[in-house]
Design a protein around this motif. Structure first.
Motif, PDB file in Angstrom:
ATOM      1  N   SER A  38      32.574  52.419  51.161  1.00 30.63           N
ATOM      2  CA  SER A  38      33.726  52.760  50.306  1.00 30.63           C
ATOM      3  C   SER A  38      34.414  54.022  50.837  1.00 30.63           C
ATOM      4  N   VAL A 101      29.964  59.731  43.214  1.00 30.88           N
ATOM      5  CA  VAL A 101      29.544  58.673  42.275  1.00 30.88           C
ATOM      6  C   VAL A 101      29.519  57.331  43.016  1.00 30.88           C
ATOM      7  N   TRP A 107      24.408  46.013  42.017  1.00 35.48           N
ATOM      8  CA  TRP A 107      24.053  46.562  40.703  1.00 35.48           C
ATOM      9  C   TRP A 107      25.276  46.874  39.853  1.00 35.48           C
ATOM     10  N   ARG A 108      26.466  46.596  40.389  1.00 43.09           N
ATOM     11  CA  ARG A 108      27.688  46.970  39.650  1.00 43.09           C
ATOM     12  C   ARG A 108      27.954  46.039  38.470  1.00 43.09           C
ATOM     13  N   GLY A 109      28.764  46.541  37.533  1.00 46.52           N
ATOM     14  CA  GLY A 109      29.195  45.723  36.405  1.00 46.52           C
ATOM     15  C   GLY A 109      28.135  45.580  35.324  1.00 46.52           C
ATOM     16  N   ARG A 110      27.067  46.382  35.381  1.00 42.07           N
ATOM     17  CA  ARG A 110      26.002  46.306  34.363  1.00 42.07           C
ATOM     18  C   ARG A 110      25.905  47.594  33.555  1.00 42.07           C
ATOM     19  N   GLY A 111      26.885  48.476  33.724  1.00 39.31           N
ATOM     20  CA  GLY A 111      26.879  49.708  32.937  1.00 39.31           C
ATOM     21  C   GLY A 111      26.230  50.903  33.615  1.00 39.31           C
ATOM     22  N   GLY A 113      27.194  52.633  36.301  1.00 42.46           N
ATOM     23  CA  GLY A 113      28.169  53.690  36.604  1.00 42.46           C
ATOM     24  C   GLY A 113      28.399  54.561  35.377  1.00 42.46           C
ATOM     25  N   LYS A 114      28.550  53.914  34.232  1.00 48.27           N
ATOM     26  CA  LYS A 114      28.785  54.674  32.985  1.00 48.27           C
ATOM     27  C   LYS A 114      27.576  55.565  32.656  1.00 48.27           C
ATOM     28  N   VAL A 135      39.758  60.751  41.507  1.00 48.69           N
ATOM     29  CA  VAL A 135      39.486  59.333  41.718  1.00 48.69           C
ATOM     30  C   VAL A 135      40.702  58.665  42.349  1.00 48.69           C
ATOM     31  N   SER A 141      37.857  50.393  38.731  1.00 47.37           N
ATOM     32  CA  SER A 141      36.590  50.456  38.007  1.00 47.37           C
ATOM     33  C   SER A 141      36.171  51.906  37.765  1.00 47.37           C
ATOM     34  N   ALA A 142      36.354  52.780  38.777  1.00 49.02           N
ATOM     35  CA  ALA A 142      35.976  54.185  38.588  1.00 49.02           C
ATOM     36  C   ALA A 142      36.921  54.857  37.591  1.00 49.02           C
ATOM     37  N   ARG A 144      38.613  53.530  35.161  1.00 52.23           N
ATOM     38  CA  ARG A 144      38.323  53.041  33.811  1.00 52.23           C
ATOM     39  C   ARG A 144      37.070  53.720  33.247  1.00 52.23           C
ATOM     40  N   THR A 145      36.065  53.842  34.094  1.00 55.62           N
ATOM     41  CA  THR A 145      34.818  54.486  33.664  1.00 55.62           C
ATOM     42  C   THR A 145      35.071  55.933  33.256  1.00 55.62           C
ATOM     43  N   TYR A 146      35.793  56.670  34.084  1.00 47.77           N
ATOM     44  CA  TYR A 146      36.005  58.094  33.812  1.00 47.77           C
ATOM     45  C   TYR A 146      36.849  58.281  32.549  1.00 47.77           C
TER      46      TYR A 146
END
Ligand SMILES: CC(C)(COP(=O)(O)OP(=O)(O)OC[C@H]1O[C@@H](n2cnc3c(N)ncnc32)[C@H](O)[C@@H]1OP(=O)(O)O)[C@@H](O)C(=O)NCCC(=O)NCCS
Length: 182
Positions: A38, A101, A107-111, A113-114, A135, A141-142, A144-146
């Motif tokens: 990334s 981060v 493992w993504r999309g399972r919470g 990161g949050k 960001v 996705s990042a 939205r999380t932040y």
């Protein structure tokens, strides 16, 4: 699968804790995977960090004071991480930054990161007044999380990152722990 099932799935199978010196090889591997996979998401680059010794990476995790890197583990496997550092200058020590981060693609999309970002926020709230982050503007996705976890955008840095001939803008975000209104 519902949201609540996903959260209990993560909490049952995943441990989040600060990285310690014995984690150095796993940390180096994950950090280089993140930088290689990334590149637009990070200010540092694979080319700069890959030649560094294990001792250099050890220095990152043998942190003094409130600086820390939180890792998510599935069994012994390090699956994600999020870093926190306080600015060094006397007049800036009320501010910290969230950095590095990353969650492995599988493992993504399972919470996760949050959970990692929330862990940095909880930790930062005990040590600084302002927590900063940056960001990529197109990193949905990042971002939205932040945003969901309380970071407020306060500006855009144009051409923040350059990779070859391509420039990437970044959204600048912060949490003011003294500000109580939403
Ligand atoms: C950003 C990152 C850490 C998120 O990790 P994660 O474990 O997938 O995060 P979560 O499962 O907690 O999901 C966070 C949000 O992103 C959303 N999301 C996940 N994948 C997405 C996608 N491809 N596009 C848009 N939103 C996405 C999720 O739906 C979730 O939002 P919701 O709560 O509204 O449902 C991960 O994608 C990553 O490591 N990306 C590469 C590195 C990076 O960009 N790091 C951030 C540098 S600033």
């Amino acid at each position: 699968m519902t949201g609540s099932h996903m959260v209990s799935d993560i909490s049952l199978s995943t441990l989040v804790r600060p990285l310690e010196p014995p984690d150095v090889q796993a940390y180096r591997d994950l950090r280089l995977e993140a930088l290689a996979g990334s590149p637009a998401a990070f200010g540092s680059s694979y080319e700069e960090e890959a030649p560094r010794s294990l001792e250099d990476f050890s220095a990152h995790i043998s942190l003094s004071g409130p600086d820390a890197i939180f890792g998510s583990f599935s069994g012994n496997r390090l699956t994600g991480m999020a870093g926190f550092a306080v600015y060094g200058k006397m007049k800036a020590r009320h501010k910290g930054v969230m950095w590095g981060v990353y969650v492995q693609p599988e493992w993504r999309g399972r919470g996760l990161g949050k959970v990692l970002v929330q862990r940095v926020i909880d930790h930062a709230s005990r040590h600084v007044i302002m927590l900063e982050a940056a960001v990529g503007l197109t990193n949905d996705s990042a971002r939205r999380t932040y945003h969901k976890l309380g970071f407020k955008p306060y500006g855009i840095e144009r051409k923040a990152i350059r990779i070859g001939d391509v420039f990437y803008d970044e959204e600048l975000l912060c949490i003011d722990f003294e500000k109580t209104d939403p």
